[in-house]
Write a protein that holds these residues in place. Structure first.
Motif, PDB file in Angstrom:
ATOM      1  N   ASP A 117      20.614   4.657   5.324  1.00 52.85           N
ATOM      2  CA  ASP A 117      20.570   3.956   3.725  1.00 52.85           C
ATOM      3  C   ASP A 117      20.100   2.668   3.751  1.00 52.85           C
ATOM      4  O   ASP A 117      20.061   2.283   2.530  1.00 52.85           O
ATOM      5  N   SER A 118      19.751   2.193   4.580  1.00 45.59           N
ATOM      6  CA  SER A 118      18.897   0.677   4.443  1.00 45.59           C
ATOM      7  C   SER A 118      17.517   0.930   4.221  1.00 45.59           C
ATOM      8  O   SER A 118      16.998   0.090   3.586  1.00 45.59           O
ATOM      9  N   ARG A 119      16.885   2.100   4.210  1.00 43.22           N
ATOM     10  CA  ARG A 119      15.865   2.388   3.584  1.00 43.22           C
ATOM     11  C   ARG A 119      15.695   2.800   2.207  1.00 43.22           C
ATOM     12  O   ARG A 119      16.619   3.275   1.485  1.00 43.22           O
ATOM     13  N   ALA A 120      14.515   2.553   1.288  1.00 48.87           N
ATOM     14  CA  ALA A 120      14.552   2.625  -0.067  1.00 48.87           C
ATOM     15  C   ALA A 120      14.656   4.278  -0.420  1.00 48.87           C
ATOM     16  O   ALA A 120      14.259   5.106   0.382  1.00 48.87           O
ATOM     17  N   THR A 121      15.547   4.357  -1.435  1.00 50.26           N
ATOM     18  CA  THR A 121      16.034   5.771  -1.839  1.00 50.26           C
ATOM     19  C   THR A 121      15.456   6.283  -3.131  1.00 50.26           C
ATOM     20  O   THR A 121      15.327   7.134  -3.605  1.00 50.26           O
ATOM     21  N   ILE A 122      14.773   5.088  -4.216  1.00 52.15           N
ATOM     22  CA  ILE A 122      14.356   5.512  -5.236  1.00 52.15           C
ATOM     23  C   ILE A 122      13.392   4.192  -5.539  1.00 52.15           C
ATOM     24  O   ILE A 122      13.295   2.990  -5.099  1.00 52.15           O
ATOM     25  N   TYR A 123      12.252   4.601  -6.379  1.00 51.11           N
ATOM     26  CA  TYR A 123      11.137   3.569  -6.847  1.00 51.11           C
ATOM     27  C   TYR A 123      10.633   4.127  -8.023  1.00 51.11           C
ATOM     28  O   TYR A 123      10.866   5.500  -8.477  1.00 51.11           O
ATOM     29  N   THR A 124       9.893   3.487  -8.534  1.00 45.86           N
ATOM     30  CA  THR A 124       8.792   3.994  -9.783  1.00 45.86           C
ATOM     31  C   THR A 124       7.486   4.213  -9.636  1.00 45.86           C
ATOM     32  O   THR A 124       7.065   3.280  -8.864  1.00 45.86           O
ATOM     33  N   THR A 125       6.840   4.926 -10.240  1.00 44.94           N
ATOM     34  CA  THR A 125       5.363   5.211  -9.865  1.00 44.94           C
ATOM     35  C   THR A 125       4.945   5.633 -11.205  1.00 44.94           C
ATOM     36  O   THR A 125       5.658   5.971 -12.416  1.00 44.94           O
ATOM     37  N   LEU A 126       3.556   5.999 -11.100  1.00 50.73           N
ATOM     38  CA  LEU A 126       2.832   6.771 -12.380  1.00 50.73           C
ATOM     39  C   LEU A 126       3.220   8.007 -12.241  1.00 50.73           C
ATOM     40  O   LEU A 126       3.371   8.920 -11.557  1.00 50.73           O
ATOM     41  N   ALA A 127       3.342   8.573 -13.672  1.00 46.27           N
ATOM     42  CA  ALA A 127       3.476   9.972 -13.746  1.00 46.27           C
ATOM     43  C   ALA A 127       2.360  10.700 -13.379  1.00 46.27           C
ATOM     44  O   ALA A 127       1.261  10.416 -13.190  1.00 46.27           O
ATOM     45  N   GLU A 128       2.429  11.989 -12.803  1.00 48.51           N
ATOM     46  CA  GLU A 128       1.521  12.750 -12.315  1.00 48.51           C
ATOM     47  C   GLU A 128       0.536  13.211 -13.689  1.00 48.51           C
ATOM     48  O   GLU A 128       0.840  13.261 -14.610  1.00 48.51           O
ATOM     49  N   GLY A 129      -0.884  13.170 -13.134  1.00 54.55           N
ATOM     50  CA  GLY A 129      -1.637  13.422 -14.256  1.00 54.55           C
ATOM     51  C   GLY A 129      -3.245  12.627 -14.048  1.00 54.55           C
ATOM     52  O   GLY A 129      -3.294  11.935 -13.048  1.00 54.55           O
ATOM     53  N   PHE A 147      -3.814  -2.701  -5.159  1.00 57.47           N
ATOM     54  CA  PHE A 147      -2.848  -1.403  -5.213  1.00 57.47           C
ATOM     55  C   PHE A 147      -1.596  -1.991  -4.222  1.00 57.47           C
ATOM     56  O   PHE A 147      -1.617  -2.935  -3.548  1.00 57.47           O
ATOM     57  N   VAL A 148      -0.565  -1.114  -4.558  1.00 61.39           N
ATOM     58  CA  VAL A 148       0.704  -1.162  -3.783  1.00 61.39           C
ATOM     59  C   VAL A 148       1.004   0.205  -3.565  1.00 61.39           C
ATOM     60  O   VAL A 148       1.134   1.036  -4.208  1.00 61.39           O
ATOM     61  N   VAL A 149       1.619   0.499  -2.126  1.00 58.48           N
ATOM     62  CA  VAL A 149       1.923   1.651  -1.490  1.00 58.48           C
ATOM     63  C   VAL A 149       3.070   1.746  -0.823  1.00 58.48           C
ATOM     64  O   VAL A 149       3.300   0.727   0.008  1.00 58.48           O
ATOM     65  N   GLY A 150       3.833   2.764  -0.671  1.00 51.10           N
ATOM     66  CA  GLY A 150       4.879   2.835   0.005  1.00 51.10           C
ATOM     67  C   GLY A 150       6.399   2.574  -0.944  1.00 51.10           C
ATOM     68  O   GLY A 150       6.148   1.698  -1.825  1.00 51.10           O
ATOM     69  N   ASP A 202       8.842   1.261  -0.127  1.00 51.08           N
ATOM     70  CA  ASP A 202       9.122  -0.114   0.169  1.00 51.08           C
ATOM     71  C   ASP A 202       8.425  -1.273  -0.119  1.00 51.08           C
ATOM     72  O   ASP A 202       8.462  -2.490   0.407  1.00 51.08           O
ATOM     73  N   ARG A 203       7.292  -0.713  -0.637  1.00 50.01           N
ATOM     74  CA  ARG A 203       6.056  -1.642  -1.382  1.00 50.01           C
ATOM     75  C   ARG A 203       5.405  -2.428  -0.180  1.00 50.01           C
ATOM     76  O   ARG A 203       4.979  -3.708  -0.253  1.00 50.01           O
ATOM     77  N   MET A 204       5.449  -2.183   1.159  1.00 44.45           N
ATOM     78  CA  MET A 204       4.827  -2.595   2.263  1.00 44.45           C
ATOM     79  C   MET A 204       3.511  -2.831   2.415  1.00 44.45           C
ATOM     80  O   MET A 204       2.909  -3.816   3.064  1.00 44.45           O
ATOM     81  N   THR A 205       2.600  -1.967   1.812  1.00 39.75           N
ATOM     82  CA  THR A 205       1.208  -1.978   1.745  1.00 39.75           C
ATOM     83  C   THR A 205       0.795  -2.602   0.642  1.00 39.75           C
ATOM     84  O   THR A 205       0.793  -2.027  -0.538  1.00 39.75           O
ATOM     85  N   GLN A 206       0.046  -3.714   0.626  1.00 36.93           N
ATOM     86  CA  GLN A 206      -0.566  -4.361  -0.645  1.00 36.93           C
ATOM     87  C   GLN A 206      -1.854  -5.021  -0.281  1.00 36.93           C
ATOM     88  O   GLN A 206      -2.049  -5.688   0.509  1.00 36.93           O
ATOM     89  N   ARG A 207      -2.680  -4.734  -1.320  1.00 36.85           N
ATOM     90  CA  ARG A 207      -4.052  -5.278  -1.155  1.00 36.85           C
ATOM     91  C   ARG A 207      -4.702  -5.577  -2.397  1.00 36.85           C
ATOM     92  O   ARG A 207      -4.273  -5.109  -3.598  1.00 36.85           O
ATOM     93  N   SER A 208      -5.719  -6.293  -2.417  1.00 38.35           N
ATOM     94  CA  SER A 208      -6.187  -6.829  -3.726  1.00 38.35           C
ATOM     95  C   SER A 208      -7.744  -7.215  -3.233  1.00 38.35           C
ATOM     96  O   SER A 208      -8.000  -7.853  -2.132  1.00 38.35           O
ATOM     97  N   SER A 209      -8.577  -7.228  -4.350  1.00 40.40           N
ATOM     98  CA  SER A 209     -10.023  -7.667  -4.223  1.00 40.40           C
ATOM     99  C   SER A 209     -10.493  -8.366  -5.579  1.00 40.40           C
ATOM    100  O   SER A 209     -10.324  -7.622  -6.486  1.00 40.40           O
ATOM    101  N   ASP A 210     -11.176  -9.416  -5.335  1.00 41.01           N
ATOM    102  CA  ASP A 210     -11.706 -10.313  -6.435  1.00 41.01           C
ATOM    103  C   ASP A 210     -13.010  -9.574  -6.915  1.00 41.01           C
ATOM    104  O   ASP A 210     -13.548 -10.084  -7.936  1.00 41.01           O
ATOM    105  N   ASP A 211     -13.580  -8.750  -5.762  1.00 45.41           N
ATOM    106  CA  ASP A 211     -15.111  -8.455  -6.064  1.00 45.41           C
ATOM    107  C   ASP A 211     -16.070  -9.266  -6.798  1.00 45.41           C
ATOM    108  O   ASP A 211     -16.760  -8.848  -7.841  1.00 45.41           O
ATOM    109  N   GLY A 212     -16.373 -10.538  -6.233  1.00 44.69           N
ATOM    110  CA  GLY A 212     -17.217 -11.409  -6.779  1.00 44.69           C
ATOM    111  C   GLY A 212     -16.795 -12.529  -7.702  1.00 44.69           C
ATOM    112  O   GLY A 212     -17.577 -13.649  -8.026  1.00 44.69           O
ATOM    113  N   GLU A 213     -15.539 -12.272  -8.529  1.00 41.03           N
ATOM    114  CA  GLU A 213     -15.084 -13.323  -9.398  1.00 41.03           C
ATOM    115  C   GLU A 213     -14.623 -14.304  -8.484  1.00 41.03           C
ATOM    116  O   GLU A 213     -14.384 -14.345  -7.164  1.00 41.03           O
TER     117      GLU A 213
END
Length: 228
Positions: free
Chosen positions: A6-18, A66-69, A71-82
């Motif tokens: 029960d300590s694990r996430a059981t619900i989160y929000t994401t984009l609808a399929e499409g 992006f944020v994945v999982g 529990d949102r454990m995987t998070q990455r970002s890039s400035d790509d030259g900014e």
């Protein structure tokens, strides 16, 4: 029957399929094209960047986050030259701080790329932070979102002739139905339930009532399922 921790996430929000969701802003003559994609893993998230580099090959920047999982454990970002910290981090913060309900910040499995066409006017560090953050926030305001729940799948074997009626009655009782399969001698209906012993026991009683005692739920594994 095994019940998940029960300590694990059981619900989160994401984009609808499409298809990927797109939104564009113009800020001081620069075009900021925001593209959101539902991304259950890093490969899917990174593929969005690659695809948009090909599509907008003449753009100066393809900043991403992006944020994945659950529990949102995987998070990455890039400035790509900014300038460092003016694009990717504000974009990631816009994802992480997006309220999906009052006081709830649980958005995940989402990647975002902001394609920038420079308009000739320098925005400065503060202006860039605001522009990239606003671009993502504005897109999320309009993008279709859906809840995902970790549910216990339970199967019910019923005669073919009774399957349609029982499925309708289960839906009418508020059950979330998963996929149905048709075997040689019977139909297998699948119900997705909150993963708790009490909930499953209550569902068993309801199924027995709907089938005059003939039906029985057989708990299987858990699965993440989009729910209304």
């Amino acid at each position: 029957m095994e019940i998940e921790d029960d300590s694990r996430a059981t619900i989160y929000t994401t984009l609808a399929e499409g298809p990927d969701f797109r939104h564009e802003l113009e800020i001081r003559r620069s075009r900021f094209i925001t593209v959101l994609r539902r991304s259950p893993d890093e490969d899917t998230a990174r593929s969005l960047v690659a695809a948009l580099r090909r599509e907008f090959h003449d753009a100066r920047h393809h900043c991403s986050a992006f944020v994945v999982g659950p529990d949102r454990m995987t998070q990455r970002s890039s400035d790509d030259g900014e300038p460092s910290g003016t694009a990717g981090v504000p974009m990631l913060e816009a994802l992480l701080k997006r309220e999906t309900a009052p006081g709830v910040t649980d958005l995940s499995d989402v990647s975002v790329v902001v394609v920038r066409y420079f308009g000739g006017i320098l925005l400065g560090a503060g202006g860039l932070v605001r522009a990239y953050s606003e671009s993502v926030s504005a897109a999320l305001e309009l993008a279709p979102l859906v809840q995902r729940r970790r549910l216990r799948l339970c199967e019910i074997e019923v005669p073919h002739v009774d399957a349609g009626r029982l499925e309708n009655e289960l839906r009418g009782s508020g059950f979330v139905m998963a996929n149905t399969s048709y075997e040689a001698k019977h139909t297998v209906l699948r119900v997705a339930l909150p993963d708790s012993s009490n909930t499953i026991a209550d569902a068993q009683a309801r199924v027995r009532a709907l089938t005059a005692g003939a039906g029985r739920l057989n708990p299987q594994g858990t699965e993440w399922i989009d729910v209304p």
